[in-house]
Design a protein around this motif. Structure first.
Motif, short mmCIF file in Angstrom:
data_model
loop_
_atom_site.label_atom_id
_atom_site.label_comp_id
_atom_site.label_asym_id
_atom_site.label_seq_id
_atom_site.Cartn_x
_atom_site.Cartn_y
_atom_site.Cartn_z
N GLU A 506 11.30 -71.46 24.99
CA GLU A 506 11.49 -70.79 23.67
C GLU A 506 10.76 -69.50 23.59
OE1 GLU A 506 11.37 -73.57 20.38
OE2 GLU A 506 12.90 -74.86 21.02
N ALA A 507 9.37 -69.57 23.80
CA ALA A 507 8.53 -68.42 23.79
C ALA A 507 9.18 -67.27 24.60
CB ALA A 507 7.19 -68.96 24.15
N LEU A 514 12.60 -60.36 20.85
CA LEU A 514 11.59 -59.29 19.98
C LEU A 514 11.29 -58.18 20.75
CD1 LEU A 514 9.30 -61.95 18.58
CD2 LEU A 514 11.17 -60.68 17.27
N GLY A 515 11.19 -58.24 21.94
CA GLY A 515 10.85 -57.08 23.01
C GLY A 515 9.12 -57.03 22.87
N GLY A 516 8.61 -56.38 23.92
CA GLY A 516 7.17 -56.45 23.80
C GLY A 516 6.56 -54.93 23.17
N PRO A 517 5.28 -55.11 22.96
CA PRO A 517 4.26 -56.22 22.96
C PRO A 517 4.44 -57.14 22.07
CG PRO A 517 2.97 -54.34 22.42
CD PRO A 517 4.59 -53.77 22.53
N VAL A 518 3.96 -58.44 22.20
CA VAL A 518 3.91 -59.49 21.07
C VAL A 518 2.47 -59.95 21.10
CG1 VAL A 518 6.54 -60.02 21.46
CG2 VAL A 518 4.75 -61.13 22.78
N ALA A 519 2.47 -60.76 19.99
CA ALA A 519 1.25 -61.77 19.84
C ALA A 519 1.88 -63.00 19.74
CB ALA A 519 0.56 -61.36 18.41
N VAL A 520 0.90 -64.03 20.34
CA VAL A 520 1.00 -65.35 20.45
C VAL A 520 0.06 -66.18 19.81
CG1 VAL A 520 1.48 -67.37 21.84
CG2 VAL A 520 2.56 -65.13 22.71
N LYS A 521 0.59 -67.01 18.66
CA LYS A 521 -0.55 -67.53 17.93
C LYS A 521 -0.28 -69.20 17.61
CE LYS A 521 0.09 -64.26 14.55
NZ LYS A 521 -0.10 -63.77 13.27
N ALA A 522 -1.15 -69.86 17.77
CA ALA A 522 -0.80 -71.37 17.68
C ALA A 522 -0.44 -71.38 16.00
CB ALA A 522 -2.04 -72.07 17.92
N CYS A 523 0.61 -72.36 15.78
CA CYS A 523 1.00 -72.64 14.39
C CYS A 523 0.43 -73.84 13.86
CB CYS A 523 2.30 -72.16 14.25
SG CYS A 523 2.78 -72.20 12.66
N SER A 524 -0.45 -74.27 13.27
CA SER A 524 -0.84 -75.70 12.49
C SER A 524 -1.49 -75.42 11.38
CB SER A 524 -1.91 -76.17 13.63
OG SER A 524 -2.45 -77.21 13.17
N ARG A 525 -1.28 -76.28 10.40
CA ARG A 525 -1.79 -76.11 9.13
C ARG A 525 -3.39 -76.76 9.24
NH1 ARG A 525 1.64 -79.54 5.49
NH2 ARG A 525 3.11 -79.09 6.84
N ASP A 526 -3.69 -77.33 10.12
CA ASP A 526 -4.95 -77.86 10.41
C ASP A 526 -5.92 -76.68 11.08
OD1 ASP A 526 -4.18 -80.41 9.64
OD2 ASP A 526 -3.86 -80.87 11.86
N VAL A 527 -5.56 -75.79 11.36
CA VAL A 527 -6.20 -74.61 12.00
C VAL A 527 -5.98 -73.29 11.24
CG1 VAL A 527 -7.04 -73.66 14.07
CG2 VAL A 527 -6.19 -76.12 14.27
N ALA A 543 7.12 -61.89 29.74
CA ALA A 543 7.69 -63.19 29.48
C ALA A 543 6.71 -64.35 30.03
CB ALA A 543 9.15 -63.50 29.60
N ASP A 544 6.57 -63.98 31.09
CA ASP A 544 5.43 -65.02 32.02
C ASP A 544 4.03 -65.03 31.16
OD1 ASP A 544 7.21 -65.45 33.95
OD2 ASP A 544 6.39 -64.00 35.26
N ALA A 545 3.39 -64.04 30.85
CA ALA A 545 2.15 -63.92 29.98
C ALA A 545 2.67 -64.80 28.54
CB ALA A 545 1.75 -62.62 29.73
N VAL A 546 3.54 -64.66 28.04
CA VAL A 546 3.78 -65.14 26.89
C VAL A 546 4.19 -66.62 26.89
CG1 VAL A 546 5.63 -65.42 24.92
CG2 VAL A 546 4.93 -63.23 25.80
N ALA A 547 4.66 -67.18 27.90
CA ALA A 547 4.93 -68.65 28.36
C ALA A 547 3.22 -69.30 28.69
CB ALA A 547 5.87 -68.83 29.62
N GLU A 565 2.80 -78.09 15.44
CA GLU A 565 3.74 -77.59 14.65
C GLU A 565 4.50 -76.29 15.40
OE1 GLU A 565 2.92 -78.58 10.03
OE2 GLU A 565 1.26 -77.42 10.93
N GLY A 566 3.95 -75.81 16.37
CA GLY A 566 4.57 -74.68 17.17
C GLY A 566 3.67 -73.67 17.36
N VAL A 567 4.29 -72.67 18.10
CA VAL A 567 3.29 -71.52 18.57
C VAL A 567 4.14 -70.35 18.05
CG1 VAL A 567 2.69 -69.96 20.44
CG2 VAL A 567 2.28 -72.74 20.42
N LEU A 568 3.70 -69.14 17.41
CA LEU A 568 4.24 -68.22 16.85
C LEU A 568 4.24 -66.99 17.59
CD1 LEU A 568 5.39 -68.06 13.87
CD2 LEU A 568 3.56 -66.39 13.20
N VAL A 569 5.61 -66.29 18.04
CA VAL A 569 5.59 -65.31 18.98
C VAL A 569 6.02 -64.30 18.02
CG1 VAL A 569 6.82 -64.11 20.82
CG2 VAL A 569 6.19 -66.62 20.92
N ALA A 570 5.23 -63.19 17.64
CA ALA A 570 5.34 -62.22 16.73
C ALA A 570 5.15 -60.74 17.47
CB ALA A 570 4.45 -62.20 15.48
N ARG A 571 6.23 -59.88 16.83
CA ARG A 571 6.09 -58.55 17.28
C ARG A 571 4.85 -57.78 17.06
NH1 ARG A 571 10.96 -55.78 15.26
NH2 ARG A 571 12.05 -56.84 17.10
#
Length: 704
Positions: A506-507, A514-527, A543-547, A565-571
């Motif tokens: 999915e990442a 979205l196209g690059g570059p992107v930011a990848v951020k863990a998504c958890s209400r605990d952090v 895509a390899d770096a994102v995965a 709760e997921g990982v956020l991939v954002a432009r």
């Protein structure tokens, strides 16, 4: 009239418990004052050791009175004061003024006694003023339940000003400063420890008095902001200006206020925003509280902040211009027609540009003011007029100067302030009804205050949204970043393009979309703070770096025991500047919104403005102009101006969201908000919404 106004401000009968024959003692002063001021109600001194006191029949106890008094002034100390309050409550007294000290301001034991008196009074439906209060004084009715010595030193005169203060000393000081200016004062009330009745209660009651044209407040804390807001709304409707001193601006001042009254201090910047929202002008001290009173009472309502300066001294013109700039007033540019008319009336060596130097010719031509001032009245650029007279006296027709100035002020409706350091000159102007000050700083400070206050009161009041927020998730505590961004987007806030992923595939798909570059951020209400845990990867180009980032962060969440709760991939969102918008529920004032400089130093720099909803775009823009980053927002050194309107729109929407949240939203934190050049918008890159309850609100700052 309210019951409080009737019983506390205009009682039909008053008992003085602890009365004294000596009019200079605390127990004797209220009686002496009321007899001197013609109080028409029934007055009952209570002192078991006397049968007569200051010409009045004296009683041994409250039970001996021929009637239940509407008010009782409690001047006995300690346990006797507590017993007196109990007796008053039991016998149906409607209002007790407890002058005695040694209660909540002294510590836990005193606080317990104070709370007991409050509870006894409330159970009986009796209002309690104090304890530790200087008391109440209504010079309109002669009901003076106060021991202030200043009423002896500076004899009272009924008038259009009311003073309501938490501190007796500050109430007396404001009263004295007003009387020094020859102004009559109708109400002087001090609330002391505020066990029951607070400044807001008395401010509301006083605001109902149609004879009051100016309301001055001294506050050390604001215990009932809703009632103060209602008072301000009523005052705005009837054209009653409210000016307040709120002490405790600094950490030291706040601590001193807490020690003084036993009350918790309010966070000062929230107080500032609250007062501004409700059209209450904040003065810096009691001197400033009384400074502009003559102007308010003369009905000054300037159209703007453009000033005309007139003097018989060139140096005074220069100094006046300097002082005007310091007070945020602009020197008006007079029209050519005005300048021609001035030139026709003034000597050839006089100055017809603004500031206008009429020179020493005033000594030989006493009519210069009557010739110059009417010309200024016709110029739309002249919002206000300042006249500085550094030299006058023998040989000058001061009475004509004052008469002509007063006539101009009445005919034109323009605010006019005079500075005259010679008291003999100042007295003549004051006698003519002209607002007169000792120097240009005071005079221009008064003009600037009324101009600013008038502009504040003319701002239209925005209306809060009537609908509850859509898509508000169930439960409580922190929302994760994806849910926070979704809630904001549903309410029209522009957020960064992103996808929430639960697998490496999915990442990869999100990157392709979205196209690059992107930011990848863990998504958890605990952090909520992700960077410090290695849960953020920026500027990923394939895509390899994102995965790989997904896999690493997913595993890291599991190792931490945090909710996966997921990982956020954002432009990756670029902008010219990082701003922030935040909101929280203040325990006293309700929703408060912060907007200003963002990024990782937001807490250290604190270059943000606070606003109390509802507010409009224009108010946000005006607030941003007062920040240190204002030159950057406006564009400097070749950089373009930034999209302040877009940032203001986000602030307005956040204010509406937290206000409509019916108390379920505890806080909103948007940082950074990437701000583009004017017309190119603003985008929220990171967001956190706290639904309160069990959630722990993190410190402000970037989380990515």
């Amino acid at each position: 009239m309210t019951d409080l106004l009737t019983a506390a401000l205009n009682p039909s009968s008053i008992a003085v418990i602890g009365a004294s024959e000596n009019p200079h003692k605390i127990g004797g002063r209220p009686i002496a004052y009321m007899q001197r001021m013609g109080y028409q109600g029934r007055l009952y001194p209570i002192n078991p050791s006397r049968r007569e006191l200051q010409g009045l029949a004296c009683y041994a106890a409250l039970a001996d009175l021929p009637e239940v008094p509407e008010m009782a002034i409690v001047i006995v100390a300690g346990d006797q004061a507590v017993a007196a309050v109990e007796d008053c409550a039991a016998r149906g007294v409607r209002c007790a003024v407890v002058i005695a000290s040694g209660f909540g301001e002294t510590g836990a034991q005193g606080r317990a006694q104070q709370d007991h008196m409050r509870d006894v009074a409330r159970a009986a439906g009796m209002r309690l003023i104090g304890p530790n209060t200087q008391g109440l004084a209504n010079f309109g009715t002669g009901a003076i339940a106060s021991f202030s010595t200043l009423f002896t030193e500076m004899p009272p005169a009924d008038g259009p000003v009311a003073v309501v203060s938490q501190s007796g000393g500050m109430a007396a000081m404001a009263y004295g400063l007003l009387r020094q200016r020859g102004l009559g004062v109708r109400h002087v009330h001090a609330t002391g420890n505020e066990a029951d009745v607070r400044v807001a209660d008395l401010a509301w009651a006083v605001a109902q008095d149609p004879e009051v044209k100016l309301l001055l407040l001294y506050l050390e804390h604001i215990a009932n902001p809703a009632l103060l807001a209602a008072t301000a709304a009523h005052a705005r409707q009837r054209g009653l200006p409210i000016v307040a001193v709120k002490a405790g601006r600094t950490a030291g001042g706040a601590q001193a206020a807490s020690s003084h009254t036993g009350a918790l201090a309010n966070e000062d910047r929230v107080v500032e925003a609250f007062l501004r929202r409700h059209g209450i002008w904040r003065a810096r001290d009691p001197h400033a509280l009384a400074l502009a009173a003559p102007g308010y009472l003369q009905g000054w309502r300037p159209a703007g902040r453009r000033l005309v300066i007139v003097s018989n001294s060139g140096a005074s013109c220069v100094m006046g211009a300097d002082a005007a700039e310091q007070h945020g007033l602009s020197i008006a540019t007079l029209s050519e027609a005005t300048r021609r008319e001035l030139a026709a009336r003034l000597p050839g060596f006089a100055t017809t540009t603004n500031p206008i130097d009429i020179t020493a010719a005033l000594l030989s031509n006493s009519g210069l003011f009557s010739e110059v001032l009417p010309v200024l009245a016709q110029d739309d650029a002249a919002d206000m007029v300042f006249i500085h007279i550094p030299v006058s006296g023998a040989g000058y027709d001061v009475e004509r100067f004052a008469r002509d100035t007063a006539a101009f002020a009445r005919a034109s409706g323009k605010p006019v302030a005079v500075a005259a350091w010679q008291e003999s000159v100042a007295q003549v102007f004051r006698a003519a009804g002209v607002a007169t000050y000792a120097n240009e700083d005071e005079a221009l400070g008064a003009l600037a205050q009324v101009a600013g206050h008038t502009a504040l009161l003319r701002e239209p009041l925005p209306v809060l949204p009537t609908s509850a927020p859509a898509m508000l998730p169930a439960g409580e505590g922190l929302l994760n970043e994806a849910d926070s961004l979704a809630l904001l987007a549903a309410h029209g806030v522009p957020v960064v393009a992103h996808r929430l992923c639960r697998s490496a595939d999915e990442a990869r798909a999100a990157f392709a979309e979205l196209g690059g570059p992107v930011a990848v951020k863990a998504c958890s209400r605990d952090v909520p703070h992700k960077s410090e845990h290695g849960l953020v990867a920026l500027n990923l180009q394939d895509a390899d770096a994102v995965a790989a980032a997904f896999t690493q962060q997913w595993s890291r969440l599991a190792a931490m025991g945090a909710a996966q709760e997921g990982v956020l991939v954002a432009r990756m969102q670029h902008g010219r500047h990082e701003a922030m918008v935040g909101a929280h529920i203040d325990p006293q004032f309700g929703p408060v919104v912060a907007v200003g400089d963002g990024g990782k130093y937001v807490e250290a720099m604190r270059d943000v403005a606070l606003l109390v909803p509802p507010f409009a775009h224009g108010e946000v823009v005006q607030a941003l102009r007062g920040l240190r980053i204002a030159p950057l927002l406006a564009g400097t050194r070749g950089d373009p101006a930034l999209d302040v309107q877009a940032l203001a729109d986000i602030a307005v929407r956040v204010g509406g969201l937290i206000s409509a949240g019916a108390g379920r939203i505890a806080a909103i934190d948007l940082n950074p908000v990437m701000l583009g050049p004017a017309g190119q918008g603003a985008v929220v890159v990171d967001a956190l919404v706290d639904l309160g309850g069990a959630g722990t609100r993190p410190a402000p700052g970037p989380r990515s």
